[in-house]
Design a protein around this motif. Structure first.
Motif, PDB file in Angstrom:
ATOM      1  N   ILE A  27       0.818  -1.210   0.000  1.00 14.21           N
ATOM      2  CA  ILE A  27       0.000   0.000   0.000  1.00 14.21           C
ATOM      3  C   ILE A  27       0.855   1.265   0.000  1.00 14.21           C
ATOM      4  O   ILE A  27       0.505   2.274  -0.592  1.00 14.21           O
ATOM      5  N   HIS A  28       2.030   1.214   0.642  1.00 15.26           N
ATOM      6  CA  HIS A  28       2.820   2.438   0.759  1.00 15.26           C
ATOM      7  C   HIS A  28       3.417   2.877  -0.576  1.00 15.26           C
ATOM      8  O   HIS A  28       3.928   3.992  -0.680  1.00 15.26           O
ATOM      9  N   TYR A  29       3.325   2.026  -1.609  1.00 13.24           N
ATOM     10  CA  TYR A  29       3.793   2.469  -2.921  1.00 13.24           C
ATOM     11  C   TYR A  29       2.856   3.513  -3.506  1.00 13.24           C
ATOM     12  O   TYR A  29       3.216   4.240  -4.425  1.00 13.24           O
ATOM     13  N   SER A  30       1.616   3.520  -3.019  1.00 16.61           N
ATOM     14  CA  SER A  30       0.671   4.488  -3.572  1.00 16.61           C
ATOM     15  C   SER A  30       0.003   5.378  -2.537  1.00 16.61           C
ATOM     16  O   SER A  30      -0.754   6.262  -2.894  1.00 16.61           O
ATOM     17  N   GLY A  44       1.186   8.585   6.493  1.00 19.54           N
ATOM     18  CA  GLY A  44       0.206   9.299   7.305  1.00 19.54           C
ATOM     19  C   GLY A  44      -1.204   8.824   7.007  1.00 19.54           C
ATOM     20  O   GLY A  44      -2.010   8.587   7.907  1.00 19.54           O
ATOM     21  N   ALA A  45      -1.490   8.661   5.717  1.00 20.04           N
ATOM     22  CA  ALA A  45      -2.819   8.189   5.313  1.00 20.04           C
ATOM     23  C   ALA A  45      -3.076   6.792   5.839  1.00 20.04           C
ATOM     24  O   ALA A  45      -4.158   6.480   6.335  1.00 20.04           O
ATOM     25  N   VAL A  46      -2.058   5.931   5.735  1.00 19.77           N
ATOM     26  CA  VAL A  46      -2.224   4.547   6.187  1.00 19.77           C
ATOM     27  C   VAL A  46      -2.462   4.500   7.698  1.00 19.77           C
ATOM     28  O   VAL A  46      -3.256   3.709   8.201  1.00 19.77           O
ATOM     29  N   GLN A  94      -6.332   3.586  12.227  1.00 17.99           N
ATOM     30  CA  GLN A  94      -7.106   4.111  13.359  1.00 17.99           C
ATOM     31  C   GLN A  94      -8.591   3.901  13.142  1.00 17.99           C
ATOM     32  O   GLN A  94      -9.326   3.546  14.063  1.00 17.99           O
ATOM     33  N   MET A  95      -9.036   4.106  11.891  1.00 20.93           N
ATOM     34  CA  MET A  95     -10.453   3.915  11.595  1.00 20.93           C
ATOM     35  C   MET A  95     -10.844   2.458  11.732  1.00 20.93           C
ATOM     36  O   MET A  95     -11.922   2.128  12.223  1.00 20.93           O
ATOM     37  N   LYS A  96      -9.945   1.592  11.309  1.00 24.47           N
ATOM     38  CA  LYS A  96     -10.224   0.151  11.426  1.00 24.47           C
ATOM     39  C   LYS A  96     -10.386  -0.213  12.896  1.00 24.47           C
ATOM     40  O   LYS A  96     -11.298  -0.938  13.291  1.00 24.47           O
ATOM     41  N   LYS A  97      -9.512   0.349  13.723  1.00 25.66           N
ATOM     42  CA  LYS A  97      -9.559   0.063  15.160  1.00 25.66           C
ATOM     43  C   LYS A  97     -10.860   0.586  15.760  1.00 25.66           C
ATOM     44  O   LYS A  97     -11.447  -0.026  16.652  1.00 25.66           O
ATOM     45  N   LEU A 142      -5.218  -3.716   4.854  1.00 29.42           N
ATOM     46  CA  LEU A 142      -4.188  -2.946   5.565  1.00 29.42           C
ATOM     47  C   LEU A 142      -2.948  -3.818   5.757  1.00 29.42           C
ATOM     48  O   LEU A 142      -3.053  -5.016   5.957  1.00 29.42           O
ATOM     49  N   PRO A 143      -1.785  -3.173   5.729  1.00 25.37           N
ATOM     50  CA  PRO A 143      -0.556  -3.976   5.791  1.00 25.37           C
ATOM     51  C   PRO A 143      -0.373  -4.649   7.151  1.00 25.37           C
ATOM     52  O   PRO A 143      -0.879  -4.172   8.156  1.00 25.37           O
TER      53      PRO A 143
END
Lengths: 547, 254
Positions: free
Chosen positions: A513-516, A520-522, A527-530, A544-545
């Motif tokens: 995911i961090h390639y795109s 900060g966004a991840v 946090q939203m998932k939690k 999510l990674p």
């Protein structure tokens, strides 16, 4: 003949694995198989095992039945550690049986083989429980219970996903939307359709066709995929160019959170600016933030006149010029602009025996127009075709407006994935990159991989800047995978593209995911998932990674 | 020996379209429904064009009896390689009532006018499944007929045709001039490519009426009723063999 003795129809047997004197038998068409088997009988029977791959025909889509070659367990191949979830016990089974009745719970790994594997045969889990709720209330009861007992779940629609997001990794309970297929309402004035998330896309489209409407989404998997799955993955498809993506056409979503709480964001209004628009959280989050149970989608009017042109070109530069010409001359009636390279079409010809309408070219394009007046559209299309043919940017082509011919031509594009699957294992990449770099990526990867592979081809939604890069080998090869990844992601990242244009991250792409996306966004995503799923029971190991 | 070949092409509802029965139950809905060339006629045109490419035929004429839109069907035939077309205009209201016998009479008259040597037709139309026009045309002209052709070869002054019959394949020789009807496995029709579609726009289509040929198109049949096939009923599952036997007995099956 062999086939008659086995009582099998020749139509259903496709060529598959390779022959060696020891283990497997190569499947050829008709008479060649007979020769191979008669050779085999000269050797000892014990040393020859016949592997039959039976494919169930499903209109535009093929889904392998439980006789397919078993692929390696995901957890083993990708070295995944099981999360901190409880194991399912008899008490749990008793609860589900009481809730749904004995007919709507399926148990046993062998029964669930098709549900534990994706249709590409690339990932496999070991779930032994599948639940089939019919209503939102049942889904809520299931999730409330699973959350309380810390049981992981895997929501599953048509299981047509291409990134391993629709199947369990370990023993997650599969919650299938198969029985949630009611269309609740079709509002003919506004064109808004309200339905449950388990409606099969093609069936839904045929249903609304009776009202003069069409679902604003079309993809090769339409015969099997569920609209809930499409929404959860923000599926793109062939007509995104014209009708936009699901974030725009979906007006309302009803989803169930991990806690069992039902989040009602259903509305049939096109405009509703009241507070934070939560439905967007569920569109594209691939079942990790909530299980989508109902949707309200705006369906445009079904076009009166559809035309499809299939063009052959000699250079990628000409492809881009044709695309620009199409936008300017066909503009408002352009509904799809697809691109296929020679290798992809050859694959379809060889493996599916479909005949293309024109002779061999380096590149092909499919250009579709949809409008309200056939005569006007034909005139625009003719002007466009005369222009591109006359100026030499298009070498050859054909045009059709009859449904039967259009179906055949679309088949050449929609069934490429199926054709590639016949060659063995497909490494599939779906990237958004600037149009100028589109084909360079395919050429670079082809050079990079050399002879290690059977085929490296590219096709896709050129109108959306979305390339489907596909590489095939006979069997999964870790070395080849390591050669492709992360090279392909780095290439994409360098041109500021997206490593997954429409397929999503699922299981296979979660760690890239961090390639795109920025870190900060991840972090905010985590946090939203939690917040929405504190126990992490909804579709774990996806999107999510890993930590 | 260069033949002039006449090929009949019919405009029918496209086979991929869902057919609906008209509310008056005397036909199917055709307004606003997508039509295309009858698939067997595509095969017929393809065969005729191939004969021309092999220099066995010198000219291929595409003929259609139908409403104004039948011209589109003829244009498709021209784009596939036919040289010119003839459109026998039938008013839209009468198209449904046009029978194979009328078409056969029209074809016979055109054969005389055009001095044709070979007539190739599709074996049947997918809307009425009559499978009669080729046979009737041959009878009216007193010509030999080779129906359900899956292979056509030319030998001096004759055609050797492989026919698909119930028992298998039958190979017959017919003297020219003859009428042939094309079956599914005769060939795979080509798609009309863009340059040919453009060229076809310039090819000629002659227009005439059935009356000009002296053919009376008053119907001999009257359609009484058109209905959907009965809906397939759901099956039932039974628990054991005894129940199965009982149910079969109740239904009078055993």
């Amino acid at each position: 003949m062999l086939f008659d003795r086995l009582g099998l129809s020749l139509h259903y047997i496709k060529p598959r694995t390779t022959v060696t004197s020891k283990q497997q038998v190569k499947m050829f068409h008709g008479k060649e198989l007979w020769q191979v088997v008669s050779m085999a009988s000269r050797w000892t029977r014990a040393s020859c095992s016949l592997t039959l791959n039976l494919y169930r025909w499903n209109k535009t889509f093929i889904h392998t039945s439980s006789c397919h070659r078993k692929c390696e367990l995901t957890s083993k191949r990708y070295q995944v550690k099981r999360g901190n979830y409880n194991q399912i016990n008899d008490q749990n089974i008793k609860f589900f049986t009481e809730l749904l009745g004995p007919h709507r719970i399926i148990e046993g790994e062998s029964e669930l083989e098709g549900h534990n594997t994706d249709w590409l045969d690339t990932v496999r889990g070991v779930s032994s429980v599948l639940l089939k709720p019919k209503t939102t209330e049942e889904v809520s009861a299931i999730l409330t219970y699973c959350n309380q007992h810390r049981l992981a779940v895997c929501p599953q629609g048509g299981n047509t996903g291409l990134v391993g997001g629709s199947v369990p990794v370990f023993d997650e309970i599969i919650i299938s939307t198969n029985l949630m297929n009611k269309v609740e309402n079709v509002d003919t004035w506004s064109g808004v359709v309200t339905c449950q998330s388990g409606c099969v896309l093609e069936a839904l489209d045929q249903h609304v066709a009776d009202f003069g409407l069409m679902v604003p989404l079309d993809l090769g998997a339409k015969g099997s995929c569920h609209i809930g799955g499409n929404v959860s993955t923000n599926a793109g498809g062939l007509r995104l160019l014209r009708y936009g993506n699901l974030h725009g056409s979906v007006l309302g979503v009803e989803a169930v959170l991990a806690s069992g709480e039902v989040v009602d964001c259903m509305t049939a209004m096109k405009k509703d600016n009241t507070g934070y628009d939560l439905k967007h959280l569920f569109i594209g989050s691939e079942g990790t933030l909530g299980l989508v149970t109902k949707i309200a989608i705006h369906c445009p009017s079904r076009p009166q006149a559809v035309n499809l042109a299939f063009l052959g070109l000699s250079s990628y530069e000409n492809v881009l010029k044709t695309y620009v010409a199409a936008k300017s001359k066909l503009g408002e009636i352009l509904s799809s602009c697809e691109f296929i390279d020679r290798s992809s079409l050859e694959c379809v010809e060889e493996n599916l025996k479909l005949k293309p309408p024109i002779s061999s070219h380096e590149y092909y394009m499919l250009i579709e127009t949809s409008g309200s007046n056939g005569t006007h559209d034909e005139e625009k299309l003719n002007i466009f075709l005369e222009d591109v043919l006359g100026s030499g940017i298009v070498d050859d082509g054909t045009v059709a407006s009859e449904p039967s011919r259009m179906l055949h031509i679309w088949g050449l594009r929609e069934r490429i994935a199926e054709a590639l699957h016949h060659e063995g294992y497909t490494y599939k990449y779906d990237i958004s990159i600037p149009l100028s770099h589109f084909y360079k990526m395919v050429e670079d990867m082809r050079e990079h991989l050399g002879s290690k592979i059977i085929r490296c081809c590219g096709y896709g939604h050129i109108g959306d800047g979305n390339l489907h890069l596909n590489i095939t080998t006979e069997e999964f090869d870790k070395e080849v995978l390591n050669h492709i990844e992360p090279a392909v992601y780095e290439w994409t990242s360098k041109v500021k593209g997206s490593i997954s244009a429409e397929h999503g991250l699922g299981f296979k792409k979660r760690n890239y995911i961090h390639y795109s996306k920025s870190s900060g966004a991840v972090t905010i995503m985590k946090q939203m998932k939690k917040l929405l799923d504190p126990n992490g029971i909804l579709n774990p190991y996806k999107v999510l990674p890993d930590e | 020996m260069s033949l002039r070949v006449l090929v009949g092409v019919k405009r029918v509802i496209d086979y991929a379209v869902k057919i609906r029965v008209r509310p008056d139950k005397l036909g199917v809905v055709t307004d606003g429904v997508k039509h295309s060339m009858n698939p067997f006629d595509e095969i017929a045109i393809e065969e005729a064009v191939r004969l021309k490419e092999k220099k066995i035929a010198k000219e291929v004429v595409a003929i259609s009896c139908g409403p104004t839109q039948a011209q589109e069907t003829i244009r498709t035939a021209l784009a596939m390689g036919a040289d010119r077309g003839i459109h026998v205009e039938i008013p839209a209201k009468e198209v449904e009532k046009l029978e194979p016998l009328h078409v056969a009479k029209i074809m016979a008259k055109l054969v005389e006018q055009e001095k044709a040597d070979l007539v190739v037709l599709g074996k049947q139309a997918i809307d009425d499944d009559s499978n009669a026009t080729a046979q009737m045309t041959a009878a009216l002209l007193d010509w030999p007929q080779a129906t359900f052709a899956s292979k056509i070869e030319k030998t001096d002054g004759e055609l050797q045709v492989t026919r698909e019959v119930d028992g298998g394949l039958e190979i017959i020789k017919v003297k020219l001039p003859a009428v042939v009807s094309a079956d599914l496995r005769l060939n795979e029709p080509r798609y009309a490519t863009l340059p040919n579609i453009m060229k076809a726009k310039k090819k000629k289509i002659a227009k005439m009426k059935a009356a000009d040929l002296g053919v009376d198109t008053s119907p001999h049949f009257e359609v009484l009723d058109v209905a959907d096939p009965p809906v397939r009923e759901a099956g039932i599952k039974v628990e054991d063999v005894d129940t199965l036997v009982t149910k079969l007995k109740d239904a009078g099956r055993i």
